[in-house]
Write a protein that holds these residues in place. Structure first.
Motif, PDB file in Angstrom:
ATOM      1  N   LEU A 111       0.813  -1.221   0.000  1.00  0.00           N
ATOM      2  CA  LEU A 111       0.000   0.000   0.000  1.00  0.00           C
ATOM      3  C   LEU A 111       0.846   1.269   0.000  1.00  0.00           C
ATOM      4  N   GLN A 112       2.088   1.187   0.438  1.00  0.00           N
ATOM      5  CA  GLN A 112       2.903   2.386   0.607  1.00  0.00           C
ATOM      6  C   GLN A 112       3.127   3.170  -0.681  1.00  0.00           C
ATOM      7  N   PRO A 113       3.401   2.537  -1.836  1.00  0.00           N
ATOM      8  CA  PRO A 113       3.542   3.332  -3.070  1.00  0.00           C
ATOM      9  C   PRO A 113       2.290   4.133  -3.419  1.00  0.00           C
ATOM     10  N   ALA A 114       1.100   3.523  -3.203  1.00  0.00           N
ATOM     11  CA  ALA A 114      -0.149   4.233  -3.491  1.00  0.00           C
ATOM     12  C   ALA A 114      -0.328   5.417  -2.547  1.00  0.00           C
ATOM     13  N   LEU A 115      -0.015   5.235  -1.262  1.00  0.00           N
ATOM     14  CA  LEU A 115      -0.129   6.339  -0.297  1.00  0.00           C
ATOM     15  C   LEU A 115       0.863   7.444  -0.617  1.00  0.00           C
ATOM     16  N   LEU A 116       2.053   7.058  -1.046  1.00  0.00           N
ATOM     17  CA  LEU A 116       3.060   8.047  -1.423  1.00  0.00           C
ATOM     18  C   LEU A 116       2.598   8.837  -2.640  1.00  0.00           C
ATOM     19  N   MET A 117       1.960   8.166  -3.592  1.00  0.00           N
ATOM     20  CA  MET A 117       1.455   8.848  -4.775  1.00  0.00           C
ATOM     21  C   MET A 117       0.351   9.840  -4.396  1.00  0.00           C
ATOM     22  N   LEU A 118      -0.501   9.471  -3.439  1.00  0.00           N
ATOM     23  CA  LEU A 118      -1.568  10.369  -3.010  1.00  0.00           C
ATOM     24  C   LEU A 118      -1.000  11.641  -2.371  1.00  0.00           C
TER      25      LEU A 118
END
Length: 306
Positions: A111-118
């Motif tokens: 999930l971390q890449p998606a949260l970083l993108m947000l």
């Protein structure tokens, strides 16, 4: 030849490249601005401080602008106001950004890449458009203005002195700090996340084994270990906020005069380049000197820790 080969070694090149970048893009422009600040303004240009005529080399340095800045309370109050709003923005960004970064660092790896993108998603939109959007949201009839009024928060903000009247959210200290906090929040979250993601979680397990509650472990283990991220994020927010111009111009008002607006007025309204350059030099020194002292203190602390 051996000395020359040593000079062009990998380590020297790695150090020389960033130093050369700083020299060309920071030190050199700063010296040019410093030179203009001690020059004398003519009609539309400024005089050279070094002149050579008929075999005579003359050096003319004018410090009157710096004396004027020291004597005029307007500049002192503007510097103080800039530091005050920048510090308030930094504290708010830290209070909001730390839980965000902590949650991201403790989330599942996938999930971390998606949260970083947000977190980085706002950068996909123009900075100017995002600030203009807040004008519509905070103006009369905007849904943020309606929500704040419906919740009665405008009365609280007015009592705290952040609004000039309960009916007006725009062109107030509240709108200025809100706009800067929204804009610079990712600059706080990203270094905090990078620091927290590298933390060894076994230290928290050891603290729990020794009887520490999660709250005590957080304050005694997590926060001290994330100090580097806190400092980096605070510097990334505080430094640009001090000289911010666009947000105070669009969201601020007469009560929120900041040094960026003063520099703009001196450059383009008064056409007084030496005065504007003097104000800019003082602003840079106000930021660099505390940073240099803090860096020296940090280096000494690390040496003592070793």
């Amino acid at each position: 030849m051996k000395h020359l080969r040593r000079w062009f070694s990998g380590r020297t090149a790695v150090i020389a490249l960033p130093m050369g970048f700083l020299l060309v893009f920071f030190l050199l422009p700063f010296f040019i601005v410093g030179k203009i600040s001690v020059s004398e303004m003519e009609t539309v240009t400024f005089k050279d401080i070094v002149t050579y005529s008929e075999g005579v080399l003359q050096l003319s340095i004018k410090f009157g602008n710096y004396f004027f800045i020291a004597e005029d309370p307007l500049y002192f109050n503007t510097y103080l106001s800039s530091v005050k709003y920048a510090a308030a923005t930094t504290v708010l960004c830290l209070a909001i950004g730390y839980p965000f970064a902590y949650f991201m660092a403790r989330a599942r790896r996938e999930l971390q890449p998606a949260l970083l993108m947000l977190v980085m998603l706002p950068f996909w939109t123009s900075f100017l458009l995002r600030v203009y959007a807040w004008r519509g949201l905070l103006s009369e009839g905007g849904w943020v203005e309606q929500l704040v009024s419906w919740l009665g928060l405008n009365q609280v903000l007015y009592a705290l002195g952040l609004l000039s009247s309960p009916e007006q959210l725009m062109h107030t200290p509240f709108s200025l700090v809100l706009g800067m906090t929204y804009t610079y929040l990712p600059f706080m979250i990203l270094p905090l996340y990078a620091n927290l993601a590298k933390m060894d979680l076994r230290l928290l397990e050891a603290a729990a084994d020794l009887g520490a509650t999660p709250w005590v472990a957080f304050w005694t283990v997590t926060v001290p270990l994330s100090k580097a991220g806190i400092i980096a994020g605070s510097m990334l927010v505080f430094i640009p906020c001090v000289g911010e111009f666009v947000i105070p111009e669009l969201l601020g008002g007469p009560e929120t005069l900041m040094i960026g607006r003063v520099i703009w007025d001196e450059f383009f309204s008064n056409n007084d380049w030496p005065m504007a350059s003097s104000v800019a030099v003082v602003m840079v020194l106000l930021i660099i000197v505390p940073l240099a002292i803090f860096s020296k203190y940090q280096a000494e602390s690390q040496e003592r820790a070793r």
